[in-house]
Design an enzyme around this catalytic site. Structure first.
Site, PDB file in Angstrom:
ATOM      1  N   ARG C 330      10.373  21.519  16.662  1.00 49.73           N
ATOM      2  CA  ARG C 330       9.148  22.510  16.185  1.00 49.73           C
ATOM      3  C   ARG C 330       9.574  23.101  14.896  1.00 49.73           C
ATOM      4  O   ARG C 330       8.667  23.133  14.083  1.00 49.73           O
ATOM      5  CB  ARG C 330       8.778  23.496  17.184  1.00 49.73           C
ATOM      6  CG  ARG C 330       8.205  22.490  18.052  1.00 49.73           C
ATOM      7  CD  ARG C 330       7.819  23.316  19.457  1.00 49.73           C
ATOM      8  NE  ARG C 330       7.196  22.480  20.318  1.00 49.73           N
ATOM      9  CZ  ARG C 330       6.881  22.957  21.566  1.00 49.73           C
ATOM     10  NH1 ARG C 330       7.065  24.259  22.033  1.00 49.73           N
ATOM     11  NH2 ARG C 330       6.330  22.264  22.383  1.00 49.73           N
ATOM     12  N   GLU C 425       9.687  33.312  30.270  1.00 49.06           N
ATOM     13  CA  GLU C 425       9.743  33.486  28.742  1.00 49.06           C
ATOM     14  C   GLU C 425      10.255  35.068  28.428  1.00 49.06           C
ATOM     15  O   GLU C 425      10.577  35.383  27.380  1.00 49.06           O
ATOM     16  CB  GLU C 425       8.140  33.215  28.132  1.00 49.06           C
ATOM     17  CG  GLU C 425       8.351  33.254  26.792  1.00 49.06           C
ATOM     18  CD  GLU C 425       6.897  32.794  26.075  1.00 49.06           C
ATOM     19  OE1 GLU C 425       6.307  32.130  26.824  1.00 49.06           O
ATOM     20  OE2 GLU C 425       6.740  33.156  24.745  1.00 49.06           O
ATOM     21  N   ARG C 435      13.164  26.493  20.854  1.00 45.48           N
ATOM     22  CA  ARG C 435      12.868  25.828  22.424  1.00 45.48           C
ATOM     23  C   ARG C 435      12.362  24.399  21.769  1.00 45.48           C
ATOM     24  O   ARG C 435      11.376  24.353  21.256  1.00 45.48           O
ATOM     25  CB  ARG C 435      11.827  26.645  23.274  1.00 45.48           C
ATOM     26  CG  ARG C 435      11.573  25.996  24.365  1.00 45.48           C
ATOM     27  CD  ARG C 435      10.588  26.852  25.094  1.00 45.48           C
ATOM     28  NE  ARG C 435       9.107  26.903  24.416  1.00 45.48           N
ATOM     29  CZ  ARG C 435       8.222  26.055  24.692  1.00 45.48           C
ATOM     30  NH1 ARG C 435       8.488  24.902  25.429  1.00 45.48           N
ATOM     31  NH2 ARG C 435       7.042  26.161  24.188  1.00 45.48           N
TER      32      ARG C 435
HETATM   33  C1  LIG Z   1      -0.702  27.306  24.213  1.00 47.64           C
HETATM   34  C2  LIG Z   1       0.526  27.217  24.841  1.00 47.64           C
HETATM   35  C3  LIG Z   1       1.048  25.854  25.011  1.00 47.64           C
HETATM   36  C4  LIG Z   1       2.306  25.603  25.878  1.00 47.64           C
HETATM   37  N1  LIG Z   1       2.687  24.314  26.028  1.00 47.64           N
HETATM   38  C5  LIG Z   1       3.800  24.212  26.727  1.00 47.64           C
HETATM   39  C6  LIG Z   1       4.284  22.847  27.368  1.00 47.64           C
HETATM   40  O1  LIG Z   1       3.555  22.129  26.984  1.00 47.64           O
HETATM   41  N2  LIG Z   1       5.432  22.622  27.892  1.00 47.64           N
HETATM   42  C7  LIG Z   1       6.395  23.782  28.008  1.00 47.64           C
HETATM   43  O2  LIG Z   1       7.172  23.435  28.514  1.00 47.64           O
HETATM   44  N3  LIG Z   1       5.984  24.881  27.614  1.00 47.64           N
HETATM   45  C8  LIG Z   1       4.743  25.235  26.905  1.00 47.64           C
HETATM   46  N4  LIG Z   1       4.288  26.389  26.465  1.00 47.64           N
HETATM   47  C9  LIG Z   1       5.239  27.590  26.961  1.00 47.64           C
HETATM   48  C10 LIG Z   1       5.167  28.146  28.282  1.00 47.64           C
HETATM   49  O3  LIG Z   1       3.630  27.981  28.760  1.00 47.64           O
HETATM   50  C11 LIG Z   1       5.430  29.558  28.808  1.00 47.64           C
HETATM   51  O4  LIG Z   1       6.505  29.744  28.220  1.00 47.64           O
HETATM   52  C12 LIG Z   1       5.475  29.732  30.145  1.00 47.64           C
HETATM   53  O5  LIG Z   1       4.270  29.166  30.849  1.00 47.64           O
HETATM   54  C13 LIG Z   1       5.881  31.268  30.371  1.00 47.64           C
HETATM   55  O6  LIG Z   1       5.546  31.664  31.717  1.00 47.64           O
HETATM   56  P1  LIG Z   1       5.869  33.144  32.264  1.00 47.64           P
HETATM   57  O7  LIG Z   1       5.730  32.876  33.779  1.00 47.64           O
HETATM   58  O8  LIG Z   1       7.188  33.517  31.772  1.00 47.64           O
HETATM   59  O9  LIG Z   1       4.922  34.060  31.460  1.00 47.64           O
HETATM   60  P2  LIG Z   1       3.362  33.864  31.610  1.00 47.64           P
HETATM   61  O10 LIG Z   1       2.496  32.664  31.979  1.00 47.64           O
HETATM   62  O11 LIG Z   1       2.695  34.256  30.013  1.00 47.64           O
HETATM   63  O12 LIG Z   1       3.062  35.137  32.325  1.00 47.64           O
HETATM   64  C14 LIG Z   1       2.794  36.489  32.266  1.00 47.64           C
HETATM   65  C15 LIG Z   1       2.384  37.247  33.278  1.00 47.64           C
HETATM   66  O13 LIG Z   1       2.709  38.532  33.251  1.00 47.64           O
HETATM   67  C16 LIG Z   1       1.603  39.424  33.393  1.00 47.64           C
HETATM   68  N5  LIG Z   1       2.073  40.538  32.711  1.00 47.64           N
HETATM   69  C17 LIG Z   1       2.334  40.686  31.354  1.00 47.64           C
HETATM   70  N6  LIG Z   1       2.482  41.932  31.094  1.00 47.64           N
HETATM   71  C18 LIG Z   1       2.254  42.533  32.217  1.00 47.64           C
HETATM   72  C19 LIG Z   1       2.290  43.979  32.607  1.00 47.64           C
HETATM   73  N7  LIG Z   1       2.435  45.163  31.769  1.00 47.64           N
HETATM   74  N8  LIG Z   1       1.874  44.508  33.886  1.00 47.64           N
HETATM   75  C20 LIG Z   1       1.681  43.449  34.747  1.00 47.64           C
HETATM   76  N9  LIG Z   1       1.504  42.278  34.453  1.00 47.64           N
HETATM   77  C21 LIG Z   1       1.813  41.851  33.491  1.00 47.64           C
HETATM   78  C22 LIG Z   1       0.478  38.641  33.232  1.00 47.64           C
HETATM   79  O14 LIG Z   1      -0.566  38.944  33.900  1.00 47.64           O
HETATM   80  C23 LIG Z   1       1.087  37.273  33.395  1.00 47.64           C
HETATM   81  O15 LIG Z   1       0.562  36.938  34.980  1.00 47.64           O
HETATM   82  C24 LIG Z   1       2.981  26.721  25.927  1.00 47.64           C
HETATM   83  C25 LIG Z   1       2.699  28.053  25.643  1.00 47.64           C
HETATM   84  C26 LIG Z   1       1.574  28.075  25.111  1.00 47.64           C
HETATM   85  C27 LIG Z   1       1.043  29.622  24.436  1.00 47.64           C
END
Ligand SMILES: Cc1cc2nc3c(=O)[nH]c(=O)nc-3n(C[C@H](O)[C@H](O)[C@H](O)COP(=O)(O)OP(=O)(O)OC[C@H]3O[C@@H](n4cnc5c(N)ncnc54)[C@H](O)[C@@H]3O)c2cc1C
Ligand code: HEM
Ligand code: HEM
Ligand code: SF4
Ligand code: F3S
Ligand code: FES
Lengths: 257, 255, 640
Positions: C330, C425, C435
């Protein structure tokens, strides 16, 4: 483009709401409906007004957060989520009515934001396969035909937006529950709990005060994921057989003659 | 913790089904089948009227008698018809009570004065709650009319079905009333028949067009089948009855 | 400060096993007596909360959305990697490990990445057992495809909805635990502070977003799974609500924020169409498997794309990187697009776009084959832009998408604050400076299902339980601070909406700390960010009240944290005098314009300490963790 907006304002769940008139001007036809509301809000802040509260998150039609009733249609004129509705879809100079999703099971939180946790509780009642984290069998040891996978996927793409409830003249959550149930009930993983899942999800649906289905089919016509009322048929069918299965932990012993 | 509660709340399955919106609807559909079945048979039976007055012993009278005698000599006279009547009555009551309760719950699920635009719902589906009660009123009237013979505007004689019909359908208001009832029935069935397949979970994407069009076709056939009789009498296509021996005798002859 | 990653001894293959064999357990009967807070319900948070709940701990789970299932993981389209070798290519843990280390341009920690690769296969098994409908082949076996920058087919997918389906799986596991009474979900709650007692994490302060109540929640351990911070750029592919607040509050309390400048700009997004735009939409990278990227050779070519003959088309990825072509990682694809647009070759209304053309694959494979692979993406594109990709090439442009940086964690995913964990993340650990596609889902789930439940249990077994309840003075103090901050925001009563200030911040970040950074641009950016902070705290206006659902207020406090973070992103980029992965410094490039790493001085993680009360120049203090590479030889990445 210019529009007159009739926006539903309601401070808290208990108080009655009302429509309030706003005018927006110079809107780009490529702006999304929510971006138009952002602009309205930005203007309101600058003028010292009170902004309109509404829900949105992903703004790409996948999270199911956005939930506006636009001109009487949940999500707006096209069969897509509110956030994927663009101003080019409206006539310049027209008056647009903006309301929250309406259902007694979705109480208004403020203005255009509603509480849809009733849908979470339906999932809580049985929308899962009871596995806990740990070593699992080799997934290829459980072949699933692409047809079954597609059918499961056609149901599991539901984004839990609740538009089906808002659209249904009976406030029924059948399309949502049907979709969730179909996804798990047709996959091999979902078989052990099939009947219990069905009964529990149906019970919870009633508990939450959702209405019953009279097979109007309007839910499917607003569903941004285009889920077919086939899943409602599946729900009926599954319930019909599930309800007759008596949970019987103490089966009688059989003897020979 | 819904699961455990659900387990505890369970009594009989029929009770659980009746309490839930989904189960109640299934029961409404099952009773709907009985009602539709009756309507279709009744329509077919009625068609024997078209065979005319005969030689003073019209086929329709024989049919009425045959119904009452069904099962004889094993079963007492008119037993079967009473059993059927009771089943139908129960089905009708369950159907109506079920529908009524569902409607109450559906209203409660929906905030008052819901402004939403309605999309794509068929006219027949929308008017179920109108055509249903109309049918109820009609059925009461109709039973008083031809079974109990209480609406004696035109002369009515027990057992003389052909004669009774002939008399009634010389009056334009009866004809209109029956046609209106038949139209209600048609609409009720147009949504109802497809709906019952969906409610019983028997519809599938592949079958859907056949079931929907089949339901429409059935309603049209039922409507025509019923409507042809008042029309035939009114237009004079069916002749005056020949006064002859009683129906009972006629049946004897027919056998 | 000594940044000890506490990596277990022994060969890399057995490190995790060795750790598991030695870690401390809490007996099943005692588990309900321990409370764990999990902030976030994305793939990382939901899987972690569900797993801890299933182990028997009492879990409180938080998310700002109205339902845990709406976390931004939902948006992932492309797929998830796993070293299962279903495609019979000899794929194995080591290969996935090597790809990830190289993909991250040698800026990630070997031991963590190995464990990630090792656990990847279990994730698929777990998800399938939950009913996740991954694509299947005709024989009923799982299907895989190749994805973004690797030469094996190890990516599992569920139509264009892999994230959604995986999250539905994790969410349903979570709801099952709610049903069992082990987990309580606090939706529409935002964590606004972490509470430390004797320097250890013992709870959080959260605001109920509906009633405005400031709530205290005590626990024995806190897990932060709050996602990434791409929204520092204002326009990104992240959700509107994605924020850094939870991680930043932890930083304020003494956790370290690592590698903030490592951000990923994704090459295939729909270009911006106007000022009003609130977010950018990603088109799955899988499109690059068939689509060909090009621009007209002639600047400002007004012709319709179909009218431009073959020899006047500049297939810049294929020309510059013949081995990988359109499939380069990327960071490389993004920078290449930026360069051609900077050279004036860009297309579309803003000149910030390149074509992604399906003409040739349609001709070669037929319309149906292409439709079969990309139908929902094509539909999505058409819905947003009104153009049909069958008629005219798509236009794409890079957009901020993923953040490799995050809270610094050790091997146990614990921050420098004992009892405070960071997963998904929100932490920094596995992706180095870039990544690879389909590996974020993998990392979020490996952390949530298979790592944190054990390391958190280890922590619970090693530290006393119930040290402080909600009435402890530390909670009182933290609550007062949060109230103070909210009142401060409400009291400014200036004229500008938070969104307007955010837009300004984003522009600076994208232009000066985006795909191309220079000493000059970064220094400018820092000054400008300071000016924005000034303007924020004097000219902001938040309407509404504190005791109701108040989106402007939420926006304001999130923005306040983004402004602080933006500054350290620039500081970090400035300090890292090299180019690596997504971090490209104009001063450090090879003769043919590729990234020039400096392994001598920068094979390390920079973790920043934040002191809010220090003056402008003392707010951020860097600490280094040196990276040691034993398994993969440090080498220049080459995709040529
Ligand atoms: C459009 C898009 C496409 C993607 N496609 C891919 C892919 O094809 N393959 C791949 O491997 N990765 C992909 N990624 C990356 C991947 O989706 C993310 O890195 C990953 O899902 C992050 O997961 P997470 O659980 O860490 O965070 P998130 O799913 O972002 O969850 C964050 C959580 O924290 C909560 N939260 C945040 N701040 C607070 C707060 N202050 N108080 C309480 N709760 C809070 C939110 O409510 C949410 O529930 C993509 C990302 C995007 C944006
Ligand atoms: C001859 C008599 C009747 C027949 C043949 C008949 C038949 C049916 C059938 C087949 C259905 C569809 C069932 C389903 O899908 O669940 C139905 C539904 C319905 N019936 Fe009747 N019915 C009759 C009388 C009545 C009466 C007397 C009433 C009202 C008082 C009534 C009211 C309704 C309503 C409102 C529905 C819609 C219910 C729903 O879809 O949930 N019906 N009927
Ligand atoms: C023009 C059309 C119709 C004609 C000519 C007709 C004729 C009759 C006659 C003659 C009887 C009395 C039979 C007897 O006592 O043996 C009867 C009974 C009855 N009809 Fe009809 N009918 C018509 C339409 C309908 C319709 C549309 C319905 C229902 C929706 C209906 C429902 C009934 C019922 C419930 C009875 C009572 C059955 C019984 O006695 O057990 N009829 N009908
Ligand atoms: S079935 Fe469709 S309308 Fe209903 S919640 Fe799911 S996606 Fe929304
Ligand atoms: S609109 Fe309502 S009535 Fe049934 S088919 Fe859909 S739930
Ligand atoms: S905001 Fe996510 S679907 Fe509309």
């Amino acid at each position: 483009m210019n529009f007159q907006l009739e926006i539903w304002r309601q401070d808290v769940r208990e108080e009655p709401g009302h429509f309030e008139t706003h005018h927006v001007e110079g809107i780009d036809p490529e702006a999304s409906f929510l971006e138009m509301l952002d602009m309205l809000n930005e203007g309101l802040i600058a003028k010292g007004g009170r902004t309109v509260a509404f829900d949105s998150d992903c703004r790409e039609g996948i999270c199911g957060t956005c939930a506006l009733t636009i001109n009487g249609m949940p999500h707006g004129p096209n069969q897509v989520t509110t956030c994927q509705t663009y101003m080019r879809d409206f006539e310049d100079g027209s008056t647009i009515f903006v309301e929250p999703f309406r259902s007694n099971s979705f109480p208004v939180v403020r203005d255009l934001a509603v509480d849809r946790s009733a849908l979470d509780r339906i999932i809580e009642a049985g929308g899962y396969v009871s596995v806990t984290t740990g070593p699992q069998p080799n997934p290829n040891a459980m072949p699933i035909s692409p047809e079954t996978q597609h059918r499961a996927m056609d149901a599991s793409i539901c984004i839990q937006c609740g538009a089906c409830v808002a659209a249904c003249p009976n406030g029924a959550a059948m399309l949502f529950t049907g979709a969730k149930l179909t996804h798990l009930n047709i996959l091999p993983q979902g078989q052990p709990e099939r009947a219990e899942r069905t009964r529990n999800m149906v019970l919870q649906m009633d508990e939450e005060g959702f209405g019953g289905c009279t097979n109007y089919g309007e839910c499917s016509r607003v569903c941004p994921q285009d889920i077919s009322i086939d899943v409602i048929g599946m729900l009926y069918r599954e319930y019909r057989s599930a309800v007759r299965k008596k949970p019987n932990p103490h089966q009688k012993k059989m003897v020979a003659q | 913790m819904a699961t455990q509660e659900a387990q505890r709340r369970r009594r009989t399955w029929i009770g659980e089904a009746w309490d839930s919106n989904v189960g109640k609807k299934v029961i409404v559909a099952v009773t709907g089948i009985a009602l539709v079945g009756y309507v279709v048979l009744h329509m077919l039976g009625n068609l024997t009227t078209l065979l005319g007055p005969g030689d003073g012993s019209p086929q329709i009278n024989a049919y009425g008698e045959w119904l009452r005698d069904f099962g004889a000599p094993l079963l007492p006279h008119a037993m079967v018809i009473w059993v059927v009547r009771i089943i139908l009555l129960v089905a009708l009551i369950v159907h109506i009570v079920g529908v009524f309760q569902l409607t109450q719950r559906n209203r409660a699920a929906r905030p008052a004065g819901y402004p939403a635009k309605r999309i794509g719902r068929s006219w027949a589906a929308r008017t179920m709650r109108l055509t249903g009660p109309l049918l109820l009123l009609f059925i009461i009237f109709h039973i008083l009319h031809f079974t109990v013979l209480a609406i004696d505007v035109t002369p009515l004689r027990e057992g003389e079905i052909y004669e009774n019909l002939y008399g009634a359908f010389q009056k334009w208001y009866f004809v209109l009333l029956y046609l209106a009832a038949i139209a209600s029935l048609g609409y009720h069935l147009r949504h109802g028949v497809w709906s019952l397949f969906q409610t019983l979970g028997l519809d599938r994407p592949a079958r859907n067009p056949y079931l929907r069009h089949g339901a429409t076709a059935l309603s049209v056939v039922v409507c025509l089948g019923f409507a042809v009789i008042p029309l035939a009498f009114f237009t004079g296509a069916l002749p005056e009855p020949v006064s002859g021996p009683s129906a009972h005798v006629a049946t004897e002859v027919a056998r | 400060m000594n940044l000890d990653a506490r990596i277990p001894e022994g060969p890399i293959e057995t490190k995790w096993r060795a750790w598991l064999d030695a870690h401390r357990l809490v007996g099943p009967a005692n588990r309900p007596k321990h409370t764990v807070i999990v902030v976030g319900t994305g793939l990382a948070g939901a899987s972690c909360a569900a797993s801890l709940g299933a182990q028997g701990f009492k879990v409180r789970s938080f998310c700002y959305q109205d339902s845990p299932r709406r976390a931004h993981s939902i948006a992932a389209q492309g797929g998830i990697n796993a070293a299962k070798d279903f495609a019979n290519e000899g794929d194995a843990t080591r290969r996935l490990f090597v790809d990830t280390i190289k993909g991250g341009d040698f800026r990630s920690r070997e031991a963590n990445v190995w464990r990630l690769a090792e656990l990847s296969a279990n994730i698929i098994d777990q998800a399938v057992a939950q009913g996740v409908p991954f694509a299947r082949e005709y024989g009923g076996q799982l299907a895989t495809r190749s994805f973004g920058g690797v030469l094996v087919q190890r990516t599992f997918y569920a139509r264009g909805q892999t994230g959604q389906q995986l999250l539905v799986g994790a969410y349903s596991a979570l709801q099952q635990q709610v049903n069992q009474g082990n987990v309580v979900v606090h939706n529409r709650h935002e964590m606004l502070d972490v509470v430390l007692v004797d320097g250890e994490a013992r709870g959080i302060i959260a605001r109920n977003l509906v009633t405005g109540e400031i709530e205290r929640h005590a626990a024995d351990a806190v897990v932060i799974a709050s996602g990434g911070y791409s929204n520092a750029f204002y326009l990104s592919t992240n959700a509107m609500g994605s924020n850094v607040t939870a991680a930043w509050k932890a930083t304020k309390r003494g956790a370290l924020f690592a590698n903030p400048c490592f951000t990923q700009i994704h090459p295939t997004c729909i270009p911006q169409s106007g000022e009003y735009q609130s977010k950018l939409t990603l088109m799955s990278e899988s499109l690059r498997n068939d689509g060909r990227v090009w621009v007209p050779r002639k600047p400002q070519d007004e012709r319709r794309p179909a009218e431009i003959p073959e020899e006047e088309r500049y297939y810049f990825l294929e020309e510059r990187y013949p081995a990988f072509g359109n499939l380069v990682p990327r960071d490389i694809a993004s920078r290449a697009a930026k360069i051609v647009c900077d050279d004036g070759l860009g297309v579309g209304g803003t000149g910030r776009g390149v074509y992604l053309d399906f003409r040739d694959p349609i001709r070669e494979q037929g319309r149906d084959a292409i439709l079969g692979k990309y139908q929902n993406l094509f539909e999505m594109y058409q819905r947003i832009t009104g153009d049909d990709p069958f008629e005219t090439p798509m236009m794409i442009y890079p957009a901020p998408h993923y953040t490799m940086g995050g809270l610094w964690v050790d091997y146990e995913l614990q921050t420098t604050i004992p009892g405070l964990f960071a997963i998904g993340e929100a932490n920094f650990s596995d992706h180095g400076a870039n990544r690879l596609g389909a590996s974020a889902l993998m990392q979020a789930l490996a952390d949530g299902y298979f790592i944190a439940p054990h390391t958190v249990m280890h922590r619970l077994a090693s530290s006393p339980r119930g040290v402080a309840d909600e009435s402890h003075p530390a909670f009182e103090a933290a609550e007062a601070e949060v109230r103070g901050q909210i009142e401060r925001l409400m009291a400014i009563q200036g004229t500008r909406a938070p969104q307007a200030i955010h837009r300004e911040l984003g522009k600076i970040m994208l232009d000066k700390c985006g795909m191309l950074r220079t000493r000059e641009s970064l220094t400018e950016a820092i000054d400008e960010i300071r000016a924005i902070r000034e303007s924020f705290w004097t000219d902001l206006r938040v309407d509404g009240n504190t005791d109701e659902l108040n989106p402007s207020l939420e926006y304001a406090w999130r923005l306040a944290d983004f402004i602080d973070l933006a500054e350290v992103m620039c500081e970090d980029a400035l300090r890292r005098e090299e180019s690596c992965g997504g971090h490209f410094r104009g001063e450090h490039e090879t003769e043919d314009g590729e990234a020039l790493r400096d392994d001598e001085n920068f094979a390390k993680v920079t973790a920043w300490q934040f002191d809010e009360d220090a003056g402008h120049d003392g707010r951020f203090t860097p600490h280094d963790e040196h990276l040691i590479f034993n398994e993969v030889m440090l080498a220049t990445r080459s995709y040529k």
